[in-house]
Write a protein that holds these residues in place. Structure first.
Motif, PDB file in Angstrom:
ATOM      1  N   ASN A  32      -9.229  74.750 -57.333  1.00  0.00           N
ATOM      2  CA  ASN A  32      -9.165  73.292 -57.435  1.00  0.00           C
ATOM      3  C   ASN A  32      -9.666  72.860 -58.801  1.00  0.00           C
ATOM      4  O   ASN A  32      -9.099  73.229 -59.805  1.00  0.00           O
ATOM      5  CB  ASN A  32      -9.944  72.648 -56.290  1.00  0.00           C
ATOM      6  N   GLU A  98     -13.843  75.782 -58.882  1.00  0.00           N
ATOM      7  CA  GLU A  98     -13.900  75.695 -57.421  1.00  0.00           C
ATOM      8  C   GLU A  98     -12.776  76.588 -56.879  1.00  0.00           C
ATOM      9  O   GLU A  98     -11.607  76.239 -56.975  1.00  0.00           O
ATOM     10  CB  GLU A  98     -13.708  74.252 -56.980  1.00  0.00           C
ATOM     11  N   SER A 100     -10.976  79.387 -54.037  1.00  0.00           N
ATOM     12  CA  SER A 100     -10.828  79.913 -52.687  1.00  0.00           C
ATOM     13  C   SER A 100     -10.218  81.308 -52.752  1.00  0.00           C
ATOM     14  O   SER A 100      -9.267  81.536 -53.496  1.00  0.00           O
ATOM     15  CB  SER A 100      -9.939  79.006 -51.847  1.00  0.00           C
ATOM     16  N   SER A 101     -10.763  82.213 -51.963  1.00  0.00           N
ATOM     17  CA  SER A 101     -10.215  83.564 -51.895  1.00  0.00           C
ATOM     18  C   SER A 101      -9.400  83.783 -50.623  1.00  0.00           C
ATOM     19  O   SER A 101      -8.766  84.843 -50.475  1.00  0.00           O
ATOM     20  CB  SER A 101     -11.341  84.605 -51.952  1.00  0.00           C
ATOM     21  N   ASP A 102      -9.410  82.776 -49.707  1.00  0.00           N
ATOM     22  CA  ASP A 102      -8.698  82.987 -48.456  1.00  0.00           C
ATOM     23  C   ASP A 102      -8.011  81.741 -47.933  1.00  0.00           C
ATOM     24  O   ASP A 102      -7.564  81.734 -46.797  1.00  0.00           O
ATOM     25  CB  ASP A 102      -9.687  83.504 -47.405  1.00  0.00           C
ATOM     26  N   SER A 103      -7.944  80.700 -48.709  1.00  0.00           N
ATOM     27  CA  SER A 103      -7.289  79.417 -48.409  1.00  0.00           C
ATOM     28  C   SER A 103      -8.047  78.548 -47.428  1.00  0.00           C
ATOM     29  O   SER A 103      -7.644  77.420 -47.178  1.00  0.00           O
ATOM     30  CB  SER A 103      -5.859  79.626 -47.869  1.00  0.00           C
ATOM     31  N   THR A 104      -9.171  79.034 -46.897  1.00  0.00           N
ATOM     32  CA  THR A 104      -9.882  78.212 -45.906  1.00  0.00           C
ATOM     33  C   THR A 104     -11.166  77.607 -46.453  1.00  0.00           C
ATOM     34  O   THR A 104     -11.650  76.619 -45.911  1.00  0.00           O
ATOM     35  CB  THR A 104     -10.228  79.048 -44.662  1.00  0.00           C
ATOM     36  N   ARG A 105     -11.719  78.202 -47.480  1.00  0.00           N
ATOM     37  CA  ARG A 105     -13.011  77.716 -47.986  1.00  0.00           C
ATOM     38  C   ARG A 105     -13.059  77.859 -49.491  1.00  0.00           C
ATOM     39  O   ARG A 105     -12.694  78.892 -50.037  1.00  0.00           O
ATOM     40  CB  ARG A 105     -14.148  78.521 -47.359  1.00  0.00           C
ATOM     41  N   TYR A 106     -13.520  76.798 -50.135  1.00  0.00           N
ATOM     42  CA  TYR A 106     -13.659  76.808 -51.588  1.00  0.00           C
ATOM     43  C   TYR A 106     -15.138  76.862 -51.949  1.00  0.00           C
ATOM     44  O   TYR A 106     -15.961  76.207 -51.319  1.00  0.00           O
ATOM     45  CB  TYR A 106     -13.011  75.562 -52.199  1.00  0.00           C
ATOM     46  N   SER A 107     -15.448  77.632 -52.977  1.00  0.00           N
ATOM     47  CA  SER A 107     -16.819  77.740 -53.462  1.00  0.00           C
ATOM     48  C   SER A 107     -16.834  77.605 -54.973  1.00  0.00           C
ATOM     49  O   SER A 107     -15.841  77.917 -55.641  1.00  0.00           O
ATOM     50  CB  SER A 107     -17.431  79.098 -53.077  1.00  0.00           C
ATOM     51  N   ASP A 108     -17.961  77.145 -55.507  1.00  0.00           N
ATOM     52  CA  ASP A 108     -18.114  77.034 -56.952  1.00  0.00           C
ATOM     53  C   ASP A 108     -18.580  78.356 -57.538  1.00  0.00           C
ATOM     54  O   ASP A 108     -19.525  78.974 -57.041  1.00  0.00           O
ATOM     55  CB  ASP A 108     -19.128  75.943 -57.301  1.00  0.00           C
TER      56      ASP A 108
END
Length: 120
Positions: A32, A98, A100-108
Motif C-alpha cells: 500500500n 506497508e 502484505s505477504s498473504d493479502s489478509t494483513r498489512y504490516s509496516d
C-alpha cells in the motif's frame, strides 16, 4: 519476511541534489503506502513524503517544492528526488512500506536508514 534496502545517501553542498532509492524484497503480495521519514540528531523522526499505491502523494511543508516522491509498483521501489538541499535537511532517512505477504494483513516495514548530510 520482507526487507527494505535504501541507497543514495551521501554528502552534498547546499543547493545540490540527491536521489534516494528503496527496494522491497521478500514474500510480497502487495504494497500500500510507501514513504520516507527522517531523523536528525536530537530530534524526533518525522514524515518527509508518502505515496499511495495509486500515486497520491503528500509532503512535509518543509520539503514541498523541493522533494519529489515516486514509485514503481512493478519493481516494489520508491524514490525520493531531493533538490535545493539545505543544511537542515541533514538527517538519517528511512524508507517505510506497508506490505502484505498473504493479502489478509498489512504490516509496516522499515529500512536500515541512509545518511544525508548537507554542508553549508
Amino acid at each position: 519476511q520482507v526487507h527494505l534496502v535504501e541507497s543514495g545517501g551521501g554528502l552534498v553542498q547546499a543547493g545540490g541534489s540527491l536521489r534516494l532509492s528503496c527496494a522491497a524484497s521478500g514474500i510480497i503480495f502487495g504494497i500500500n503506502t510507501m514513504g520516507w521519514y527522517r531523523q536528525a540528531p536530537g530530534k524526533q523522526r518525522e514524515l518527509v513524503a508518502g505515496i499511495t499505491r495509486g500515486g497520491s502523494t503528500n509532503y512535509a511543508d518543509s520539503v514541498k517544492g523541493r522533494f519529489t516522491i515516486s514509485r514503481d509498483n512493478a519493481k516494489n521501489t520508491v524514490l525520493l528526488q531531493m533538490n535545493s538541499l539545505k543544511p537542515e535537511d541533514t538527517a538519517v532517512y528511512y524508507c517505510v512500506a506497508e506490505v502484505s505477504s498473504d493479502s489478509t494483513r498489512y504490516s509496516d516495514y522499515w529500512g536500515q536508514g541512509t545518511q544525508v548530510t548537507v554542508s553549508s
